[in-house]
Scaffold this active site. Structure first.
Site, PDB file in Angstrom:
ATOM      1  N   SER A  17       4.084  24.733  21.626  1.00 45.09           N
ATOM      2  CA  SER A  17       5.283  23.776  20.914  1.00 45.09           C
ATOM      3  C   SER A  17       4.507  23.196  19.629  1.00 45.09           C
ATOM      4  O   SER A  17       5.408  22.864  18.825  1.00 45.09           O
ATOM      5  CB  SER A  17       5.610  22.518  21.790  1.00 45.09           C
ATOM      6  N   SER A  25       8.514  22.459  21.693  1.00 48.91           N
ATOM      7  CA  SER A  25       9.453  21.358  21.528  1.00 48.91           C
ATOM      8  C   SER A  25       9.143  20.467  20.384  1.00 48.91           C
ATOM      9  O   SER A  25      10.012  19.555  20.090  1.00 48.91           O
ATOM     10  CB  SER A  25       8.858  20.638  22.838  1.00 48.91           C
ATOM     11  N   LYS A  38       5.222  13.125  15.978  1.00 49.58           N
ATOM     12  CA  LYS A  38       6.191  13.748  17.092  1.00 49.58           C
ATOM     13  C   LYS A  38       6.127  12.230  17.953  1.00 49.58           C
ATOM     14  O   LYS A  38       5.145  11.617  18.327  1.00 49.58           O
ATOM     15  CB  LYS A  38       5.241  14.614  17.959  1.00 49.58           C
TER      16      LYS A  38
HETATM   17  N1  GLN Z   1       8.190  25.933  25.484  1.00 51.84           N
HETATM   18  C1  GLN Z   1       7.145  25.599  26.395  1.00 51.84           C
HETATM   19  C2  GLN Z   1       7.592  24.800  27.451  1.00 51.84           C
HETATM   20  O1  GLN Z   1       8.771  24.613  27.584  1.00 51.84           O
HETATM   21  C3  GLN Z   1       6.083  24.664  25.609  1.00 51.84           C
HETATM   22  C4  GLN Z   1       6.170  23.196  25.670  1.00 51.84           C
HETATM   23  C5  GLN Z   1       5.087  22.640  24.947  1.00 51.84           C
HETATM   24  O2  GLN Z   1       4.072  23.307  24.138  1.00 51.84           O
HETATM   25  N2  GLN Z   1       5.105  21.498  24.691  1.00 51.84           N
HETATM   26  O3  GLN Z   1       7.069  24.348  28.399  1.00 51.84           O
END
Ligand code: GLN
Length: 513
Positions: A180, A156, A81
């Site tokens: 994410s 994400s 990532k």
């Molecule tokens: N979707 C969640 C957010 O927008 C989690 C993001 C993540 O785990 N990086 O914060």
């Protein structure tokens, strides 16, 4: 042959490599070819490091030929990532503000991958600074779900899960601040693990919310996740919140794959209203398979989970607003001069750069965070949220008095259409309703595929949660359930995923258009 290589699990590849049936160069080249064929459509990658990956693979082949004792995953390629610092490779965190930045150092996790001899294929797409559930907040355009290119691959870390689901990489690294790793796994039919907070070093992970961030494996099988977890886990003196203990025995647990006598709690608060019927159905069937295999299943109430989302959206923006203050146009990446100002001050350059370099979601959260932390509001918002966080940890502690693991659906719905929730932040935030409690309490969680929803034919995921530092329980239950589900569906779910021909024809279609 090439397609066999990309369809193999990491464990199978590792076996073939150690038997010298294939070389690391062949394994790496097969995945680079697959990326070249399908990534125009999937857009899982922001950067592909063809030369670096092949050079690393060649080195492993030479060392193997020389009879060196290598790590089991030596020669198995991986995608990372784009939030992890990689020396000499662009690292953007999905943001324009870091466009062109090339880190002078490797994240600890990346050093560990290199030490194990794993060629790094490239950097995967993500929502900007890991804020989002769809990769649509990436400054470089969304990734697409290999099951249906009109749909999101989660976020994400949608790039990592799409890469694994589309057979572009056998393994990938994700990060999970609120879901994410797990939510993208659920909507792409893959496996994603968020280890216990502190179980994998955060050194070199571009911080979103430091008290919640955790890197972990994105894979197609539970055993592969355990293999990768064993490589990246463990103590790191460079991370002050790193746990000073050996990696939990995840590999042994994945191999044992046993649930007999295990006490499993179904979280009452996760799975009712707001969850798609097919997601619930596949979840309930999975739970029944566990019962049939000899697990003891009870319902468990975690009454404060109801407030997890609200607490998270105060704590996360507060930490993010502070972490993102370092993107000031002076130290990294982008610098924009304000228009029509002759001799701009540092503040004016900073403001112009942040205006141009940050996307809407990032700005929204910085504003929320600075507001929640400002004097006069601090106790009412941030302070209250921290109290809720404690209550959620207590819910977990009480639940784990009664059961060994908790289970729930991972995400409330299957993959939604690109664009569907982009204008509605609340609808987007609700994707993580079931995953966020684990981050707030620091406990480990895993998502694995629980079958296709009957109404839309798209993957659903089941989430397993365990007490902090007991990550091996995820793998024991996960591997057992994976086997039971595979018996039930006549094979691994991803065997039904769209094949190479489907994706390559999609690329061809796009090229023609
Ligand atoms: N979707 C969640 C957010 O927008 C989690 C993001 C993540 O785990 N990086 O914060």
């Amino acid at each position: 042959m090439t397609s066999d290589i990309t369809r193999a699990s990491a464990a199978e590849l590792a076996d073939a490599l150690s038997r010298k049936d294939i070389s690391a160069v062949e394994a790496t080249q097969a995945h680079l070819d697959r990326i070249a064929a399908v990534d125009g459509a999937v857009h899982a990658f922001l950067h592909v490091d063809t030369d670096g990956a092949l050079a690393a693979a060649k080195d492993i082949d030479q060392r193997r030929a020389a009879g060196e004792d290598l790590h089991v995953l030596a020669g198995v390629p991986i995608a990372v990532k784009d939030v992890m610092a990689t020396k000499g490779l662009p690292t953007t965190a999905g943001s324009k503000i870091l466009e062109g930045w090339v880190p002078p150092y490797d994240a600890t996790l990346v050093s560990k991958l290199k030490a194990a001899g794993m060629p790094i294929l490239g950097k995967t797409n993500m929502d900007e600074f890991a804020m989002g559930s769809s990769t649509e907040h990436s400054a470089y355009g969304p990734s697409r779900n290999p099951w249906d290119l009109e749909r999101i691959p989660g976020g994400s870390g949608g790039g990592s899960s799409a890469a694994v689901a589309a057979f572009e990489a056998p393994l990938a690294i994700g990060t999970d601040t609120g879901g994410s790793i797990r939510q993208p796994a659920a909507v792409t039919g893959t496996v994603g693990t968020k280890p216990t907070y502190g179980g994998v070093s955060r050194y070199g992970l571009i911080a979103l919310a430091s008290s919640l961030d955790q890197a972990g494996p994105c894979t197609r099988t539970v055993l592969d996740a355990a293999l990768l977890h064993s490589v990246i886990g463990g103590h790191d003196p460079m991370d002050s919140t790193s746990i000073d203990a050996p990696v939990p025995p995840v590999l042994e647990a994945a191999r044992r794959a046993d649930v007999k006598g295990m006490r499993i709690g179904v979280v009452k608060e996760l799975g009712g209203e707001g969850y798609q019927a097919g997601v619930r159905q596949r979840f309930e069937e999975s739970v029944q398979l566990l019962v049939d295999a000899g697990a003891e299943v009870v319902e468990v109430s975690c009454p404060h989970f109801e407030y997890a989302l609200a607490a998270y959206y105060l704590i996360l923006p507060s930490e993010a607003s502070s972490n993102l203050a370092k993107f000031d146009a002076m130290r990294y990446g982008l610098r924009v001069l304000p228009e029509g100002v002759d001799d701009p001050s540092a503040e004016q350059v900073m403001a112009a750069t942040r205006e141009a370099g940050f996307g809407d979601e990032v700005k929204r959260r910085i504003i929320l965070g600075t507001y929640a932390l400002s004097s006069g509001y601090y106790d009412a918002y941030y302070g209250q949220a921290q109290k809720v966080r404690t209550l959620i940890s207590r819910d977990f502690a009480a639940a784990f008095e009664k059961v060994d693991v908790l289970v729930s659906p991972t995400a409330p719905t299957t993959a939604f259409k690109i664009g569907e929730k982009l204008e509605d932040p609340m609808a987007m935030y609700l994707n993580d309703i079931a995953t966020i409690p684990a981050n707030l309490a620091g406990v480990p969680g895993m998502s694995l595929p629980s079958g296709l929803a009957p109404e839309d034919g798209l993957p659903t995921g089941i989430q397993i949660l365990a007490p902090a530092t007991k990550d091996e329980r995820l793998y024991g239950v996960g591997a057992a359930l994976e086997g039971l589900l595979s018996d039930r569906w006549g094979g691994h779910l991803l065997a039904q995923a769209p094949d190479l021909a489907h994706l390559t024809s999609a690329v061809a279609k796009e090229a023609r258009a």
